[in-house]
Design a protein around this motif. Structure first.
Motif, mmCIF file in Angstrom:
data_model
loop_
_atom_site.group_PDB
_atom_site.id
_atom_site.type_symbol
_atom_site.label_atom_id
_atom_site.label_comp_id
_atom_site.label_asym_id
_atom_site.label_seq_id
_atom_site.Cartn_x
_atom_site.Cartn_y
_atom_site.Cartn_z
ATOM 1 N N ILE A 1 0.695 -1.141 0.153
ATOM 2 C CA ILE A 1 0.024 0.077 0.140
ATOM 3 C C ILE A 1 0.783 1.254 -0.060
ATOM 4 O O ILE A 1 0.580 2.221 -0.838
ATOM 5 C CB ILE A 1 -1.172 -0.078 1.418
ATOM 6 N N GLN A 2 1.994 1.267 0.788
ATOM 7 C CA GLN A 2 2.614 2.387 1.183
ATOM 8 C C GLN A 2 3.636 2.641 -0.392
ATOM 9 O O GLN A 2 3.644 3.775 -0.791
ATOM 10 C CB GLN A 2 3.840 2.565 1.929
ATOM 11 N N GLU A 3 4.035 1.575 -0.946
ATOM 12 C CA GLU A 3 4.522 1.622 -2.099
ATOM 13 C C GLU A 3 3.462 2.323 -3.379
ATOM 14 O O GLU A 3 4.105 3.153 -4.119
ATOM 15 C CB GLU A 3 5.081 0.259 -2.759
ATOM 16 N N ALA A 4 2.449 1.609 -3.155
ATOM 17 C CA ALA A 4 1.501 2.206 -4.128
ATOM 18 C C ALA A 4 1.087 3.907 -4.144
ATOM 19 O O ALA A 4 1.044 4.457 -5.220
ATOM 20 C CB ALA A 4 0.320 1.510 -3.943
ATOM 21 N N TYR A 5 0.963 4.200 -2.963
ATOM 22 C CA TYR A 5 0.856 5.567 -2.810
ATOM 23 C C TYR A 5 2.234 6.424 -3.388
ATOM 24 O O TYR A 5 2.221 7.357 -3.944
ATOM 25 C CB TYR A 5 0.562 6.093 -1.374
ATOM 26 N N SER A 6 3.418 5.921 -3.094
ATOM 27 C CA SER A 6 4.569 6.548 -3.398
ATOM 28 C C SER A 6 4.626 6.529 -4.979
ATOM 29 O O SER A 6 4.822 7.805 -5.392
ATOM 30 C CB SER A 6 5.896 5.662 -2.919
ATOM 31 N N ARG A 7 4.225 5.560 -5.527
ATOM 32 C CA ARG A 7 4.199 5.873 -7.097
ATOM 33 C C ARG A 7 3.019 6.788 -7.343
ATOM 34 O O ARG A 7 3.451 7.520 -8.542
ATOM 35 C CB ARG A 7 3.817 4.311 -7.812
ATOM 36 N N LEU A 8 1.954 6.642 -6.868
ATOM 37 C CA LEU A 8 0.875 7.695 -7.243
ATOM 38 C C LEU A 8 1.516 9.119 -6.761
ATOM 39 O O LEU A 8 1.206 10.145 -7.566
ATOM 40 C CB LEU A 8 -0.102 7.389 -6.708
ATOM 41 N N VAL A 9 2.255 9.293 -5.857
ATOM 42 C CA VAL A 9 2.891 10.522 -5.686
ATOM 43 C C VAL A 9 3.896 10.938 -6.632
ATOM 44 O O VAL A 9 4.083 12.087 -6.873
ATOM 45 C CB VAL A 9 3.540 10.518 -4.246
ATOM 46 N N MET A 10 4.568 10.129 -7.094
ATOM 47 C CA MET A 10 5.850 10.370 -8.147
ATOM 48 C C MET A 10 5.297 11.026 -9.397
ATOM 49 O O MET A 10 6.018 11.204 -10.362
ATOM 50 C CB MET A 10 6.766 9.296 -8.123
ATOM 51 N N LEU A 11 4.088 10.437 -9.687
ATOM 52 C CA LEU A 11 3.760 10.506 -11.217
ATOM 53 C C LEU A 11 3.622 12.388 -11.346
ATOM 54 O O LEU A 11 3.362 13.001 -10.511
ATOM 55 C CB LEU A 11 2.041 10.232 -11.203
ATOM 56 N N GLU A 12 4.192 12.619 -12.558
ATOM 57 C CA GLU A 12 4.377 13.940 -13.070
ATOM 58 C C GLU A 12 2.790 14.618 -12.833
ATOM 59 O O GLU A 12 2.600 15.795 -12.241
ATOM 60 C CB GLU A 12 4.687 13.882 -14.324
ATOM 61 N N THR A 13 1.731 13.903 -13.422
ATOM 62 C CA THR A 13 0.542 14.461 -13.384
ATOM 63 C C THR A 13 -0.414 13.296 -13.098
ATOM 64 O O THR A 13 -0.172 11.929 -13.779
ATOM 65 C CB THR A 13 0.113 15.317 -14.551
ATOM 66 N N VAL A 14 -1.660 13.419 -12.600
ATOM 67 C CA VAL A 14 -2.656 12.481 -12.428
ATOM 68 C C VAL A 14 -3.794 12.817 -13.600
ATOM 69 O O VAL A 14 -4.805 12.010 -13.458
ATOM 70 C CB VAL A 14 -3.143 12.308 -11.176
ATOM 71 N N SER A 15 -3.684 13.819 -14.095
ATOM 72 C CA SER A 15 -5.015 14.248 -14.875
ATOM 73 C C SER A 15 -5.385 13.258 -15.884
ATOM 74 O O SER A 15 -6.556 13.095 -16.362
ATOM 75 C CB SER A 15 -4.670 15.605 -15.530
ATOM 76 N N GLN A 16 -4.348 12.380 -16.608
ATOM 77 C CA GLN A 16 -4.807 11.347 -17.546
ATOM 78 C C GLN A 16 -5.319 10.158 -16.987
ATOM 79 O O GLN A 16 -5.780 9.194 -17.623
ATOM 80 C CB GLN A 16 -3.491 10.965 -18.317
ATOM 81 N N ILE A 17 -5.424 10.063 -15.519
ATOM 82 C CA ILE A 17 -6.159 8.982 -14.892
ATOM 83 C C ILE A 17 -7.569 9.045 -14.881
ATOM 84 O O ILE A 17 -8.023 9.956 -14.194
ATOM 85 C CB ILE A 17 -5.299 8.651 -13.369
ATOM 86 N N THR A 18 -8.100 8.309 -15.825
ATOM 87 C CA THR A 18 -9.816 8.235 -15.982
ATOM 88 C C THR A 18 -10.331 7.415 -14.549
ATOM 89 O O THR A 18 -11.430 7.603 -14.482
ATOM 90 C CB THR A 18 -10.141 8.174 -17.188
ATOM 91 N N ASN A 19 -9.765 6.383 -14.629
ATOM 92 C CA ASN A 19 -10.224 5.340 -13.377
ATOM 93 C C ASN A 19 -9.077 5.096 -12.293
ATOM 94 O O ASN A 19 -8.308 4.030 -12.556
ATOM 95 C CB ASN A 19 -10.648 3.991 -14.257
#
Lengths: 316, 194
Positions: free
Chosen positions: B41-59
């Motif tokens: 879970i922590q790693e998963a959040y880390s990856r989401l944090v590191m993303l340049e942008t999340v605007s392309q994530i529709t789901n």
């Protein structure tokens, strides 16, 4: 360097989130936070997760100034209530019982049921199984009518624990073992702990002893029972059904499919026999035949078609 | 590193946190002995944090599941744990075989109930702090003054509360792991006289 536990990282993350919630960081603190964030790949995630939790509570503004929290609710889970009433029922029945009386337990397709027995033993019934339990002063008798059961037997030297299935009888004092009836009318016995004695009632004097990590198949064809050793890994893997999982190690697809079909109403059908000869290895969720079929189709370059009643695996 | 923005934290609480419970349930069904789900879970959040942008994530829900899944595969390859059989062969396929549900918009009312229940589940002093900080919207400093506590004590209560809230969100309510694991336990033993 020793790997930090996720719990400790979570605690540190909560402290940082709380610190930032108080006031902007001093330069020195900022440097400390940066160092901490860089110390483990999980840190940034844990930190932002903590901040997200705190932010989520901003929704509480909408509760309004009149919101008065109640004391934490008592957590009476449904399971506890059922277990409680069951215990009460068993106790009152116990007082009522003047003569031995047997109980039948059965499981539906896909159901795995843990059944604590009066003597402290535990039986776990696998899918589509049925057993009759009768305890007397001298013996603890379980008749496995069909299916599979795992028995963790409480020690009681004065009262042997005997599981009979078809043409086999397994006798234990304190141990753990699995008994499974097979479609071929044979019975499969595996011992996880301790020692059991296996015999055909017709030849009770030819009882065979089996120790942990052994397996024997008792059919009506052979008159001798010959246990073989199996690896502890295999024994443990076999028990994954208790957690709703199925594990295969180089199993033929035909057998794996037959196994899945024990747990699910949606039947998996192999379009031709040759497909069934391929081998499958992996760990699957027992109640997800769809997922299994698609994983198989993908890995073996087959196709899986499904409707409500069945899933057909066939060549492309 | 700390340009980790407030926007991202907001996005996480809105689109990811509500799905964490079902991700945990999903992981516990598919992931095997020896794996620490909290690590994943922590790693998963880390990856989401590191993303340049999340605007392309529709789901976001599907994205979260996908992310967790790829972390597990990576761990398996590094062999930090000992897999039973060769799960990694099948692990690569399993996600495609079981698409997570589409993103469900979090119902506002349910959300509010969840937040209220989370506050109620906090220990007494911690709950007081959260009431003032979040329901009344006071700063930590004002909360400290109101309760006659030092600021650092209030901060400790907030930190403690965050841990409790995360546990609460991860294991209860609408997104409960327990609910989806519930099993049929309908049949009582049938009695029969011998």
């Amino acid at each position: 360097m020793k790997r930090e536990s996720s719990a400790r990282i979570g605690d540190a993350a909560a402290r940082w989130a709380a610190r930032i919630d108080r006031a902007p960081l001093e330069l020195q603190e900022q440097a400390e936070l940066d160092a901490w964030l860089a110390s483990d790949t999980r840190c940034p995630g844990a930190f932002m997760r903590a901040r997200a939790a705190l932010l989520r509570m901003d929704a509480a503004r909408a509760l309004g100034p009149d919101f008065a929290p109640q004391a934490p609710r008592l957590n009476f889970s449904r399971r506890n209530v059922i277990a409680g009433s069951g215990g009460f029922l068993a106790a009152s029945l116990g007082a009522f019982l003047l003569w031995p009386r047997s109980q039948i337990y059965r499981t539906e397709t896909g159901e795995v049921r843990l059944i604590p027995l009066d003597d402290g033993s535990i039986a776990t019934l696998n899918t589509q199984s049925e057993m009759e339990v009768l305890f007397t002063r001298e013996k603890r008798l379980v008749r496995l009518i069909r299916g599979e059961g795992y028995f963790e037997v409480a020690k009681d030297k004065a009262r042997p624990f005997i599981v009979s299935a078809m043409d086999a009888e397994v006798r234990a004092v304190g141990t753990a073992f699995t008994v499974r009836t097979l479609p071929s009318r044979a019975v499969d016995v595996r011992v996880q702990e301790g020692i059991v004695e296996v015999a055909k009632p017709a030849h009770a004097n030819q009882a065979v002893r089996m120790a942990a990590n052994m397996e024997a198949r008792i059919g009506d064809d052979a008159d001798r029972i010959s246990p073989v050793a199996i690896t502890p890994d295999n024994v443990q893997r076999d028990l994954l059904w208790r957690e709703g999982r199925l594990s295969f190690e180089s199993e033929t697809l035909a057998n794996a499919v037959a196994e899945f079909n024990r747990y699910n109403r949606t039947a998996i059908i192999l379009a031709d026999e040759d497909i069934g000869k391929r081998h499958v290895t992996g760990l699957f969720s027992a109640t997800d035949p769809q997922g299994f079929a698609q994983a198989i189709a993908l890995s073996m370059d087959l196709s899986a078609r499904s409707n409500e009643k069945q899933i057909v695996i066939e060549s492309r | 590193m700390t340009d980790i923005s407030d926007d991202r934290a907001f996005w996480l609480q809105r689109h990811i946190l509500p799905h964490e419970g079902s991700l945990r349930a999903w992981l516990s069904r598919r992931v095997h002995i020896g794996f620490d789900i909290d690590d994943v879970i922590q790693e998963a959040y880390s990856r989401l944090v590191m993303l340049e942008t999340v605007s392309q994530i529709t789901n976001p829900r599907a994205y979260l599941f996908q992310t967790a899944h790829s972390i597990i595969l990576q761990d398996l390859r590094r062999s930090r744990i000992v897999p039973i059989g060769s799960i990694h062969e099948i692990g690569a396929l399993e996600l495609e075989a079981s698409d997570p549900l589409p993103d469900q918009l979090v119902d506002e009312r349910m959300e509010l109930e969840q937040v209220a229940a989370a506050i109620e589940a906090l220990p007494h002093r911690c709950r007081e702090v959260f009431m003032l900080r979040k329901v009344q919207g006071l700063s930590q400093r004002d909360v400290a003054a109101r309760l006659g506590l030092s600021e650092s004590t209030v901060e400790k209560h907030v930190a403690n509360g965050i841990g409790k809230l995360l546990d609460f969100f991860a294991h209860s309510g609408k997104w409960s792991a327990r609910a989806s694991r519930a099993r049929k336990r309908d049949s009582r033993p049938h009695e029969k006289r011998k």
